[in-house]
Design an enzyme around this catalytic site. Structure first.
Site, PDB file in Angstrom:
ATOM      1  N   CYS A 184      -2.127   6.632   9.741  1.00 37.54           N
ATOM      2  CA  CYS A 184      -0.892   6.012  10.225  1.00 37.54           C
ATOM      3  C   CYS A 184      -1.154   4.637  10.811  1.00 37.54           C
ATOM      4  CB  CYS A 184      -0.284   6.835  11.350  1.00 37.54           C
ATOM      5  SG  CYS A 184       0.281   8.413  10.834  1.00 37.54           S
ATOM      6  N   CYS A 224       0.242  -1.443  15.665  1.00 36.65           N
ATOM      7  CA  CYS A 224       0.356  -1.256  14.213  1.00 36.65           C
ATOM      8  C   CYS A 224      -0.314  -2.387  13.455  1.00 36.65           C
ATOM      9  CB  CYS A 224       1.831  -1.163  13.834  1.00 36.65           C
ATOM     10  SG  CYS A 224       2.077  -0.993  12.061  1.00 36.65           S
ATOM     11  N   CYS A 257       5.569  -6.447   7.783  1.00 29.88           N
ATOM     12  CA  CYS A 257       6.567  -6.047   8.769  1.00 29.88           C
ATOM     13  C   CYS A 257       6.684  -7.121   9.834  1.00 29.88           C
ATOM     14  CB  CYS A 257       6.199  -4.713   9.408  1.00 29.88           C
ATOM     15  SG  CYS A 257       7.543  -4.047  10.428  1.00 29.88           S
ATOM     16  N   GLU A 311       0.829  -1.193   0.000  1.00 22.19           N
ATOM     17  CA  GLU A 311       0.000   0.000   0.000  1.00 22.19           C
ATOM     18  C   GLU A 311       0.870   1.252   0.000  1.00 22.19           C
ATOM     19  OE1 GLU A 311      -4.006  -1.771   2.016  1.00 22.19           O
ATOM     20  OE2 GLU A 311      -2.887  -0.315   3.164  1.00 22.19           O
ATOM     21  N   CYS A 327       4.916  -4.403  16.349  1.00 28.45           N
ATOM     22  CA  CYS A 327       4.533  -3.364  17.308  1.00 28.45           C
ATOM     23  C   CYS A 327       3.033  -3.556  17.579  1.00 28.45           C
ATOM     24  CB  CYS A 327       4.785  -1.966  16.729  1.00 28.45           C
ATOM     25  SG  CYS A 327       6.529  -1.644  16.379  1.00 28.45           S
ATOM     26  N   CYS A 369       3.272   8.665   1.040  1.00 28.52           N
ATOM     27  CA  CYS A 369       3.684   7.763   2.114  1.00 28.52           C
ATOM     28  C   CYS A 369       3.896   6.394   1.478  1.00 28.52           C
ATOM     29  CB  CYS A 369       2.587   7.734   3.179  1.00 28.52           C
ATOM     30  SG  CYS A 369       2.901   6.600   4.525  1.00 28.52           S
TER      31      CYS A 369
HETATM   32  N1  SAH Z   1       8.645   1.018  10.543  1.00 32.39           N
HETATM   33  C1  SAH Z   1       8.764   2.442  10.491  1.00 32.39           C
HETATM   34  C2  SAH Z   1       7.910   3.101   9.431  1.00 32.39           C
HETATM   35  C3  SAH Z   1       6.453   2.643   9.262  1.00 32.39           C
HETATM   36  S1  SAH Z   1       5.220   3.176  10.392  1.00 32.39           S
HETATM   37  C4  SAH Z   1       8.470   3.048  11.839  1.00 32.39           C
HETATM   38  O1  SAH Z   1       7.929   2.345  12.681  1.00 32.39           O
HETATM   39  O2  SAH Z   1       8.810   4.196  12.059  1.00 32.39           O
HETATM   40  C5  SAH Z   1       5.080   4.931  10.313  1.00 32.39           C
HETATM   41  C6  SAH Z   1       4.583   5.521  11.627  1.00 32.39           C
HETATM   42  O3  SAH Z   1       3.224   5.156  11.911  1.00 32.39           O
HETATM   43  C7  SAH Z   1       5.410   5.045  12.820  1.00 32.39           C
HETATM   44  O4  SAH Z   1       5.737   6.110  13.665  1.00 32.39           O
HETATM   45  C8  SAH Z   1       4.449   4.100  13.491  1.00 32.39           C
HETATM   46  O5  SAH Z   1       4.766   3.906  14.833  1.00 32.39           O
HETATM   47  C9  SAH Z   1       3.126   4.815  13.281  1.00 32.39           C
HETATM   48  N2  SAH Z   1       1.955   3.973  13.589  1.00 32.39           N
HETATM   49  C10 SAH Z   1       1.847   2.639  13.483  1.00 32.39           C
HETATM   50  N3  SAH Z   1       0.634   2.236  13.897  1.00 32.39           N
HETATM   51  C11 SAH Z   1      -0.048   3.338  14.275  1.00 32.39           C
HETATM   52  C12 SAH Z   1      -1.361   3.574  14.782  1.00 32.39           C
HETATM   53  N4  SAH Z   1      -2.228   2.576  14.984  1.00 32.39           N
HETATM   54  N5  SAH Z   1      -1.709   4.846  15.057  1.00 32.39           N
HETATM   55  C13 SAH Z   1      -0.863   5.865  14.850  1.00 32.39           C
HETATM   56  N6  SAH Z   1       0.374   5.715  14.359  1.00 32.39           N
HETATM   57  C14 SAH Z   1       0.790   4.456  14.077  1.00 32.39           C
END
Ligand code: SAH
Length: 364
Positions: free
Chosen positions: A342, A128, A121, A101, A125, A114
């Site tokens: 995000c 996410c 991944c 995506e 986390c 983006c």
């Molecule tokens: N792996 C990298 C880039 C991808 S995620 C990283 O983690 O930085 C891009 C951003 O979106 C990151 O800061 C991540 O923590 C955030 N993100 C992931 N899940 C989210 C959610 N449910 N709500 C808000 N931000 C989120």
């Protein structure tokens, strides 16, 4: 998006993702004059040619020779969802059927793309959605650049003047080589200051990036002000703990006037108190940095604990950081109605790889 002739001969080498030098080497046996390489480079990346027949400044004969040996590996756009706020989410199918995506976020005439660096991944986390669905393969430099070209073509945008953020699917610094290759090409048209690589804090990757000549902005997903809480939501913190991460960032070479960005997701009753803001401020003391607060985007797969604080609490957290001297901003939610916000990228249509129970909760 790509002609059927391309699909039927997938074994030809992809030209997308090659740097000027690499392109010159690959094309040497085919082109007659060296300046053709420059023409082809510009056609691929600046004009976004989809097919060799678009390269009308070349002879028919040369176009045919190119088409015999090479392909232009643009993805197939399998779906496109435009949100009421103008944000547009794309599902792109790559050469081998893998899907990723990418999102275009227009804001007052300026577009931020983006893009994804991996087709999934592995880092899991807990907040996410991409992490929830599990690992996917690394993308090639060409597949990364191709996302930019595909969105540009859809939106009819020129090569210049875009912002690019590596905040789509995947962890860019677990795919450093491809990300570096893509950045090298993108910075021919876009200032490195308009490109941001966002990472959970993969230390070897940060050390590599420190050596790049054209360095994009670096954003770090922090999300908690201490080791224990960070490990609870970001398992990678056990491999690269906060203490080591901050040590590495204190050594990171920043050009004059540049700052690191820290992303901090706000999760209700987990990391959103004023004490947490103070702790965060102490943790970052001495760093040249700005802090981007992101109220967590809830999603059914994430369980019930991923709730954003109310607006007043978000504002209070931001104000506390400002009082302590930080540049702090709140990231507005965009593309909510098309799940493009995000952390909500999941590449619909992929098989789930392993299931983590919905009931999974956070401590505290
Ligand atoms: N792996 C990298 C880039 C991808 S995620 C990283 O983690 O930085 C891009 C951003 O979106 C990151 O800061 C991540 O923590 C955030 N993100 C992931 N899940 C989210 C959610 N449910 N709500 C808000 N931000 C989120």
């Amino acid at each position: 998006m790509i002609p059927s002739s391309e699909i039927s001969s997938p074994n030809r080498a992809d030209l997308l993702g090659l740097s000027r030098e690499q392109l010159a080497a690959v094309l040497a046996p085919v082109v007659d004059k060296p300046f053709r390489v420059k023409q082809i480079y510009q056609a691929l990346y600046e004009r976004g040619a989809r097919d060799f027949s678009d390269l009308t400044d070349l002879s028919k004969e040369l176009r045919a020779r190119l088409a015999e040996r090479f392909r232009i590996g643009l993805p197939v756009m399998t779906s496109r969802h435009e949100s009421a706020d103008g944000t547009c989410k794309y599902l792109l199918r790559l050469h081998d059927g893998t899907t990723v995506e990418a999102v275009d976020i227009p804001d007052e005439g300026r577009h931020t793309f983006c893009i994804s660096s991996q087709a999934g991944c592995a880092l899991a986390c807990t907040f996410c959605v991409t992490g929830y669905w599990g690992a996917g393969r690394n993308l090639t430099a060409g597949e990364i650049v191709a996302q930019v070209l595909a969105i540009r073509a859809d939106r009819k945008l020129p090569a210049e003047g875009l912002n690019i953020v590596f905040m789509g699917m995947g962890e860019p610094l677990l795919n450093v080589e491809s990300v570096q290759g893509a950045v090298e090409i993108l910075t021919e048209f876009i200032s490195p200051h308009r490109i941001t690589v966002s990472t959970v804090g993969i230390l070897p990757g940060i050390e590599e990036m420190a050596r790049w000549v054209r360095r994009p902005n670096l954003a770090i997903s922090l999300h908690a002000p201490d080791e224990e809480r960070r490990s609870a939501v970001m398992p990678v913190n056990r491999t690269y703990p906060l203490a080591d991460l901050l040590k590495a960032l204190r050594r990171y070479p920043l050009e004059k006037g540049r700052k690191l960005t820290f992303e901090y997701i706000l999760i209700r009753n987990f990391n959103d108190s004023l004490r947490d803001a103070d702790q965060l401020s102490r943790l970052l003391s001495g760093l040249k940095a700005k802090i981007n607060l992101i109220p967590v985007n809830p999603d059914p797969v994430l369980g019930e604990r991923m709730v954003p604080p109310d607006d007043a609490r978000v504002e209070a957290f931001k104000e506390r950081l400002r009082q302590r001297g930080w540049i702090a901003t709140v990231r507005r939610r965009r593309g909510d109605d098309v799940a493009a916000a995000c952390g909500q990228l999941r590449a619909f249509g992929r098989e789930a790889r392993g299931f983590r129970g919905k009931g999974e909760t956070l401590p505290g």
